[in-house]
Scaffold this motif. Structure first.
Motif, PDB file in Angstrom:
ATOM      1  N   THR A 284     -65.030  25.315   5.497  1.00  0.00           N
ATOM      2  CA  THR A 284     -65.703  26.490   4.952  1.00  0.00           C
ATOM      3  C   THR A 284     -65.523  26.633   3.442  1.00  0.00           C
ATOM      4  OG1 THR A 284     -63.767  27.816   5.556  1.00  0.00           O
ATOM      5  CG2 THR A 284     -65.585  27.756   7.132  1.00  0.00           C
TER       6      THR A 284
ATOM      7  N   SER B  60     -64.290  15.275   8.855  1.00  0.00           N
ATOM      8  CA  SER B  60     -63.468  16.137   9.698  1.00  0.00           C
ATOM      9  C   SER B  60     -62.068  16.297   9.132  1.00  0.00           C
ATOM     10  CB  SER B  60     -63.390  15.565  11.123  1.00  0.00           C
ATOM     11  OG  SER B  60     -62.479  16.312  11.899  1.00  0.00           O
TER      12      SER B  60
ATOM     13  N   THR C 267     -68.406  27.489  13.679  1.00  0.00           N
ATOM     14  CA  THR C 267     -67.843  27.743  12.358  1.00  0.00           C
ATOM     15  C   THR C 267     -68.403  29.071  11.854  1.00  0.00           C
ATOM     16  OG1 THR C 267     -67.758  25.364  11.875  1.00  0.00           O
ATOM     17  CG2 THR C 267     -67.588  26.869  10.007  1.00  0.00           C
TER      18      THR C 267
ATOM     19  N   LEU D 165     -62.095  25.932  17.882  1.00  0.00           N
ATOM     20  CA  LEU D 165     -61.857  24.562  18.334  1.00  0.00           C
ATOM     21  C   LEU D 165     -61.870  24.499  19.860  1.00  0.00           C
ATOM     22  CD1 LEU D 165     -58.930  23.545  15.944  1.00  0.00           C
ATOM     23  CD2 LEU D 165     -61.381  23.073  15.670  1.00  0.00           C
TER      24      LEU D 165
ATOM     25  N   GLY E 232     -60.831  28.729   8.702  1.00  0.00           N
ATOM     26  CA  GLY E 232     -61.732  27.676   8.252  1.00  0.00           C
ATOM     27  C   GLY E 232     -60.986  26.634   7.436  1.00  0.00           C
TER      28      GLY E 232
ATOM     29  N   ASP F 228     -65.649  16.173  14.800  1.00  0.00           N
ATOM     30  CA  ASP F 228     -66.665  17.219  14.770  1.00  0.00           C
ATOM     31  C   ASP F 228     -67.031  17.729  16.158  1.00  0.00           C
ATOM     32  OD1 ASP F 228     -67.857  14.417  14.643  1.00  0.00           O
ATOM     33  OD2 ASP F 228     -69.608  15.561  15.250  1.00  0.00           O
TER      34      ASP F 228
ATOM     35  N   VAL G 172     -62.787  28.933  12.479  1.00  0.00           N
ATOM     36  CA  VAL G 172     -63.341  27.863  13.295  1.00  0.00           C
ATOM     37  C   VAL G 172     -62.873  28.053  14.728  1.00  0.00           C
ATOM     38  CG1 VAL G 172     -63.478  25.356  13.614  1.00  0.00           C
ATOM     39  CG2 VAL G 172     -63.235  26.306  11.311  1.00  0.00           C
TER      40      VAL G 172
ATOM     41  N   GLY H  87     -66.222  22.222  10.509  1.00  0.00           N
ATOM     42  CA  GLY H  87     -65.306  23.354  10.404  1.00  0.00           C
ATOM     43  C   GLY H  87     -64.777  23.626   9.014  1.00  0.00           C
TER      44      GLY H  87
ATOM     45  N   VAL I  69     -65.322  20.946  17.173  1.00  0.00           N
ATOM     46  CA  VAL I  69     -65.664  22.189  16.470  1.00  0.00           C
ATOM     47  C   VAL I  69     -66.819  22.855  17.209  1.00  0.00           C
ATOM     48  CG1 VAL I  69     -66.499  23.192  14.311  1.00  0.00           C
ATOM     49  CG2 VAL I  69     -64.848  21.303  14.271  1.00  0.00           C
TER      50      VAL I  69
END
Length: 428
Positions: free
Chosen positions: A125, A323, A415, A379, A66, A409, A377, A123, A412
């Motif tokens: 955290t 981001s 998450t 991707l 994250g 974003d 995350v 993404g 992502v």
């Protein structure tokens, strides 16, 4: 409860410039999580026999730790993309009026909920977050973060030289900060930071009180701004004529320690860099906002010569994106302006384990190591037609770099917080 995730996993636990072994990549990995903590990670073929009875969720794409935002302002969410000014005028015209609204707890709660949702959607955290001068702005943020189980560090902004409606006193600022520390210490994944806005916003008495708070609470950070804009630097020099430089204005009040996080640092003397290194303090690099406000470009070469501790921040709302993935790409461009070619693995490290070390949470998050919290995350290198075309047949470094430069974003896909999905692009 034990669960496992199968997919391609990448992490960078240390600065790959000095430790190439810090890049850890498994094309077919198993990530095993128990009660939110990583208990095993490695090639699927090696771990599958040991965890044959554990439910496995297959995840497409590229799994990375994250993202950890080392500097961001949640009250500035609604002023992102505010036109026409450099730092000091931008604050007066756009930011201070917006922050006055946080005298309302209800307003703060609404913005905090949206802000944390944006972090997860991008993404992110964990984050070190500026609130406002209002005590309730911290309560609203912490309440929302506690509900979502996010790792958030924050603390009431100190600014007894602020404008009307954003001005506290040295005594009140200290008392409210101490009350917030007592109220929130040990709850969930929350942490506190002593937060003078910047050297021009606090009297000597308040800066001294901030230094005393930092000394009295060894579990808190210090979070402020440093050498962001040339006019700001000139005004700090005029305000503190006896100081050797901007950093020294803080140092005189006990604010330069191993727990100090300074945002920006793009106009630093070599003396200041040496002092940062000696103290263990570090810099949250914020390339998007530095470009947007016309402040300049961070000098990675200077920082590396002095061995500075670094992390990466979006600095919303001067920053133009939530981001951190895209911010990694902007960092590459900013570094190139100073003649440095930022490696994509180093950029990922800055946004994950580098920021974690800067925020003193590297034992808990940042590299998906065994014993760390399972924040990660997923991707998607095929998130857009252009990304899909650019990454087709590419090696890992090319895929990662394309994600950083072309991604945002949309890339992502999911998450995860403590092993639970907190954002799913495909279910919104």
């Amino acid at each position: 409860m034990i669960r496992a995730f199968r997919g391609e996993v990448l992490s960078v636990s240390g600065d790959p410039r000095s430790d190439p072994q810090a890049v850890r990549h498994d094309t077919d990995a198993l990530l095993v999580v128990e009660d939110g903590i990583v208990i095993a990670r490695g090639p699927h073929a090696d771990l599958a026999p040991r965890y044959g009875d554990v439910p496995v969720e297959a995840l497409p794409g590229l799994i990375v730790p994250g993202f950890i935002d080392a500097h961001v302002h949640y009250p500035q969410t609604d002023r992102i993309a505010a036109h026409g000014e450099q730092l000091l005028d931008w604050l007066e015209r756009h930011i201070f009026p917006a922050e006055k609204a946080f005298a309302s707890k209800a307003h703060a709660e609404g913005v905090a909920a949206f802000f944390l949702g944006e972090l997860l959607r991008n993404g992110t955290t964990s984050a070190l977050v500026f609130p406002t001068v209002h005590e309730q702005s911290v309560d609203a943020l912490f309440e929302a973060a506690l509900e979502r189980r996010m790792r958030i560090i924050s603390g009431k902004v100190l600014m007894d030289l602020g404008p009307e409606g954003l001005c506290d006193t040295a005594a009140a600022g200290r008392a409210q900060s101490e009350a917030l520390i007592r109220r929130w210490r040990g709850r969930g994944r929350l942490g506190h930071a002593v937060t003078p806005r910047f050297a021009l916003s606090s009297s000597d008495a308040q800066l001294a009180a901030a230094g005393a708070l930092l000394a009295e609470h060894p579990d808190v950070l210090m979070h402020t701004h440093l050498a962001e804009n040339r006019r700001e630097c000139a005004e700090v020099e005029a305000r503190f004529p006896a100081a050797a430089d901007y950093l020294d204005a803080y140092d005189r009040f006990g604010l330069v320690t191993a727990r100090s996080v300074f945002a920006h640092g793009i106009h630093l003397s070599d003396r200041a860099c040496q002092r940062l290194h000696e103290s263990g303090a570090g810099i949250a690099v914020c390339p998007s906002s530095n470009l947007f406000l016309g402040s300049g470009f961070f000098d990675f070469g200077q920082a590396d010569r002095h061995g500075l501790k670094l992390g990466l921040g979006t600095d919303v709302g001067a920053g133009t994106t939530f981001s951190l993935l895209h911010t990694q790409g902007i960092a590459y461009q900013a570094a190139l302006m100073k003649g440095e070619r930022l490696d994509p693995f180093r950029a990922l490290w800055l946004a994950t384990a580098g920021s974690a070390a800067l925020l003193h949470i590297a034992d808990r998050v940042g590299s998906l190591a065994v014993g760390q919290e399972a924040d990660f995350v997923v991707l998607d290198p095929q998130a857009t037609p252009l990304l899909a075309r650019r990454t087709r047949g590419a090696d890992l470094a090319e895929r990662l770099f394309a994600l950083q430069v072309l991604g945002d974003d949309r890339a992502v896909q999911r998450t995860y917080l403590l092993g639970d999905c907190a954002w799913n692009r495909d279910k919104t």
